[in-house]
Design an enzyme around this catalytic site. Structure first.
Site, PDB file in Angstrom:
ATOM      1  N   ASN A  65       0.863  -1.183   0.000  1.00 32.32           N
ATOM      2  CA  ASN A  65       0.000   0.000   0.000  1.00 32.32           C
ATOM      3  C   ASN A  65       0.898   1.232   0.000  1.00 32.32           C
ATOM      4  O   ASN A  65       1.492   1.563   1.020  1.00 32.32           O
ATOM      5  CB  ASN A  65      -0.890  -0.026   1.257  1.00 32.32           C
ATOM      6  CG  ASN A  65      -1.705   1.246   1.415  1.00 32.32           C
ATOM      7  OD1 ASN A  65      -1.834   2.030   0.477  1.00 32.32           O
ATOM      8  ND2 ASN A  65      -2.258   1.448   2.604  1.00 32.32           N
ATOM      9  N   TRP A  66       0.994   1.871  -1.153  1.00 30.00           N
ATOM     10  CA  TRP A  66       1.890   3.039  -1.258  1.00 30.00           C
ATOM     11  C   TRP A  66       1.276   4.301  -0.665  1.00 30.00           C
ATOM     12  O   TRP A  66       1.939   5.328  -0.589  1.00 30.00           O
ATOM     13  CB  TRP A  66       2.271   3.260  -2.731  1.00 30.00           C
ATOM     14  CG  TRP A  66       3.378   2.363  -3.212  1.00 30.00           C
ATOM     15  CD1 TRP A  66       3.769   1.172  -2.647  1.00 30.00           C
ATOM     16  CD2 TRP A  66       4.238   2.586  -4.332  1.00 30.00           C
ATOM     17  NE1 TRP A  66       4.817   0.637  -3.360  1.00 30.00           N
ATOM     18  CE2 TRP A  66       5.123   1.486  -4.402  1.00 30.00           C
ATOM     19  CE3 TRP A  66       4.351   3.595  -5.298  1.00 30.00           C
ATOM     20  CZ2 TRP A  66       6.114   1.374  -5.385  1.00 30.00           C
ATOM     21  CZ3 TRP A  66       5.328   3.487  -6.280  1.00 30.00           C
ATOM     22  CH2 TRP A  66       6.202   2.385  -6.313  1.00 30.00           C
ATOM     23  N   LYS A  67       0.005   4.257  -0.297  1.00 29.41           N
ATOM     24  CA  LYS A  67      -0.679   5.429   0.262  1.00 29.41           C
ATOM     25  C   LYS A  67      -0.447   6.647  -0.657  1.00 29.41           C
ATOM     26  O   LYS A  67      -0.430   6.508  -1.874  1.00 29.41           O
ATOM     27  CB  LYS A  67      -0.200   5.702   1.681  1.00 29.41           C
ATOM     28  CG  LYS A  67      -0.196   4.462   2.554  1.00 29.41           C
ATOM     29  CD  LYS A  67       0.006   4.781   3.999  1.00 29.41           C
ATOM     30  CE  LYS A  67       0.219   3.493   4.767  1.00 29.41           C
ATOM     31  NZ  LYS A  67       0.004   3.632   6.190  1.00 29.41           N
ATOM     32  N   HIS A  77      -9.494   0.808   4.477  1.00 29.95           N
ATOM     33  CA  HIS A  77      -8.258   1.033   5.240  1.00 29.95           C
ATOM     34  C   HIS A  77      -8.565   1.977   6.403  1.00 29.95           C
ATOM     35  O   HIS A  77      -9.393   2.889   6.268  1.00 29.95           O
ATOM     36  CB  HIS A  77      -7.189   1.630   4.322  1.00 29.95           C
ATOM     37  CG  HIS A  77      -5.827   1.647   4.952  1.00 29.95           C
ATOM     38  ND1 HIS A  77      -5.468   2.597   5.883  1.00 29.95           N
ATOM     39  CD2 HIS A  77      -4.765   0.822   4.825  1.00 29.95           C
ATOM     40  CE1 HIS A  77      -4.222   2.354   6.288  1.00 29.95           C
ATOM     41  NE2 HIS A  77      -3.778   1.277   5.658  1.00 29.95           N
ATOM     42  N   GLU A 125      -7.076   4.418   7.482  1.00 31.70           N
ATOM     43  CA  GLU A 125      -6.888   5.837   7.157  1.00 31.70           C
ATOM     44  C   GLU A 125      -8.085   6.375   6.381  1.00 31.70           C
ATOM     45  O   GLU A 125      -8.447   7.553   6.526  1.00 31.70           O
ATOM     46  CB  GLU A 125      -5.560   6.021   6.395  1.00 31.70           C
ATOM     47  CG  GLU A 125      -4.370   5.840   7.337  1.00 31.70           C
ATOM     48  CD  GLU A 125      -3.092   5.358   6.685  1.00 31.70           C
ATOM     49  OE1 GLU A 125      -2.968   5.407   5.448  1.00 31.70           O
ATOM     50  OE2 GLU A 125      -2.198   4.904   7.439  1.00 31.70           O
ATOM     51  N   GLU A 157      -5.419  -5.247  10.379  1.00 24.62           N
ATOM     52  CA  GLU A 157      -4.436  -4.190  10.605  1.00 24.62           C
ATOM     53  C   GLU A 157      -4.772  -3.437  11.890  1.00 24.62           C
ATOM     54  O   GLU A 157      -5.619  -2.518  11.866  1.00 24.62           O
ATOM     55  CB  GLU A 157      -4.446  -3.205   9.439  1.00 24.62           C
ATOM     56  CG  GLU A 157      -4.103  -3.821   8.098  1.00 24.62           C
ATOM     57  CD  GLU A 157      -3.510  -2.782   7.157  1.00 24.62           C
ATOM     58  OE1 GLU A 157      -2.404  -2.999   6.681  1.00 24.62           O
ATOM     59  OE2 GLU A 157      -4.144  -1.738   6.935  1.00 24.62           O
ATOM     60  N   GLY A 201       2.340   2.064  10.721  1.00 28.66           N
ATOM     61  CA  GLY A 201       3.312   3.148  10.611  1.00 28.66           C
ATOM     62  C   GLY A 201       3.988   3.534  11.907  1.00 28.66           C
ATOM     63  O   GLY A 201       4.632   4.577  11.979  1.00 28.66           O
ATOM     64  N   SER A 224       3.333  -2.338  10.327  1.00 25.86           N
ATOM     65  CA  SER A 224       4.769  -2.333  10.612  1.00 25.86           C
ATOM     66  C   SER A 224       5.462  -3.648  10.274  1.00 25.86           C
ATOM     67  O   SER A 224       6.395  -4.063  10.967  1.00 25.86           O
ATOM     68  CB  SER A 224       5.016  -1.941  12.079  1.00 25.86           C
ATOM     69  OG  SER A 224       4.575  -0.609  12.305  1.00 25.86           O
ATOM     70  N   GLY A 264       2.747  -1.209   4.245  1.00 19.86           N
ATOM     71  CA  GLY A 264       2.778   0.203   3.883  1.00 19.86           C
ATOM     72  C   GLY A 264       4.199   0.657   3.603  1.00 19.86           C
ATOM     73  O   GLY A 264       4.760   0.431   2.527  1.00 19.86           O
ATOM     74  N   GLY A 265       4.828   1.288   4.595  1.00 21.69           N
ATOM     75  CA  GLY A 265       6.141   1.898   4.418  1.00 21.69           C
ATOM     76  C   GLY A 265       7.186   1.001   3.764  1.00 21.69           C
ATOM     77  O   GLY A 265       7.932   1.441   2.881  1.00 21.69           O
TER      78      GLY A 265
END
Ligand code: PEP
Length: 248
Positions: free
Chosen positions: A9-11, A93, A95, A163, A169, A208, A229-230
């Site tokens: 997930n590159w957001k 998600h 977010e 999640e 994150g 994470s 993600g990251g």
């Protein structure tokens, strides 16, 4: 057995230059033995899909609108994602739930639209830190699954991503026992609701995940991969996670 999936997930990260990371990933995994999906910002979907055309790495969106079209400024329909080359979409998600007030009911409508357009869906669920502290994690997750996944879905195109919001994150990861407890509860709920199809729906862990902790997480029962993600932004990091999943 459910399929194994490493989804990135590159957001709201990534521009044309970031496609070099995708090239590097492709060079490392010309024939991955697990499903690999990258979900870039909408502006990159078409270019990334062209880059990956003919490869085993798929491209996904990060949300979609439930309607097929209309006066919805800034939104994208499921059919538009397909038109741009996406085969998957992340839905619900945390977010999106927090920043855009998306409810499970809205996520369910998005899921119906996405499935009707032929997209595979990755439906995200997870508790906040306050909910975990209040010992209501299983109730929260079960309620989100009930509300977000449409009735009667079948087939492997339905993926759940657990999640914990407090792990996204932050570098904080639940214990393997905590992950195992929630994934077992999700599996039981999916089987009870969808029978044999529910036994085959992949359940991803997200929050994470890094190359250094991936193997330990993938060894947990009912963990069929990760939503990352990251660590999906850099090919070197995502490669370590994909490798761990391939050998899990
Ligand atoms: C995510 O955004 O879905 C996620 C899991 O992020 P991170 O891996 O950075 O915690």
């Amino acid at each position: 057995m459910p399929r194994k999936i490493a989804a990135g997930n590159w957001k709201m990260h990534g521009d044309a230059a970031a496609l070099a990371e995708v090239d590097a990933l492709l060079a490392t995994f010309p024939n991955p033995t697990v499903d690999v999906v990258i979900c870039p910002p909408a502006t990159l979907i078409e270019r990334m899909a062209r880059h990956l055309d003919g490869s085993a790495i798929a491209v996904g969106g990060q949300t979609c609108h439930p309607a097929t079209g209309g006066a919805h400024t800034g939104d994208i329909s499921a059919a538009m994602l397909v038109d741009a080359g996406a085969t998957h979409v992340i839905l619900g998600h945390s977010e999106r739930r927090a920043d855009h007030g998306e409810s499970s009911e809205q996520v369910r409508a998005q899921a119906q639209a996405a499935l009707a357009s032929g997209l595979g869906i990755i439906v995200c669920v997870g508790e906040t830190e306050a909910e975990r502290d209040a010992d209501v994690t299983l109730e929260v997750v079960s309620g989100q699954i009930d509300g977000s996944i449409p009735d009667g879905v079948t087939g492997p195109g339905v993926v759940v991503a657990y999640e914990p919001v407090w792990a996204i994150g932050t570098g904080r990861v639940p214990t393997t026992e905590q992950i195992a407890e929630v994934h077992a509860a999700i599996r039981a709920q999916l089987v009870e609701r969808f029978g044999e199809a529910g036994a085959k729906m992949p359940i991803l862990y997200g929050g994470s995940v890094k190359p250094g902790n991936a193997a330990e997480i993938f060894a947990v029962a009912n963990v069929d991969g990760a939503l990352v993600g990251g660590a999906s932004l850099k090919a070197a990091d995502f490669s370590g996670i994909i490798s761990a999943l391939q050998t899990a």
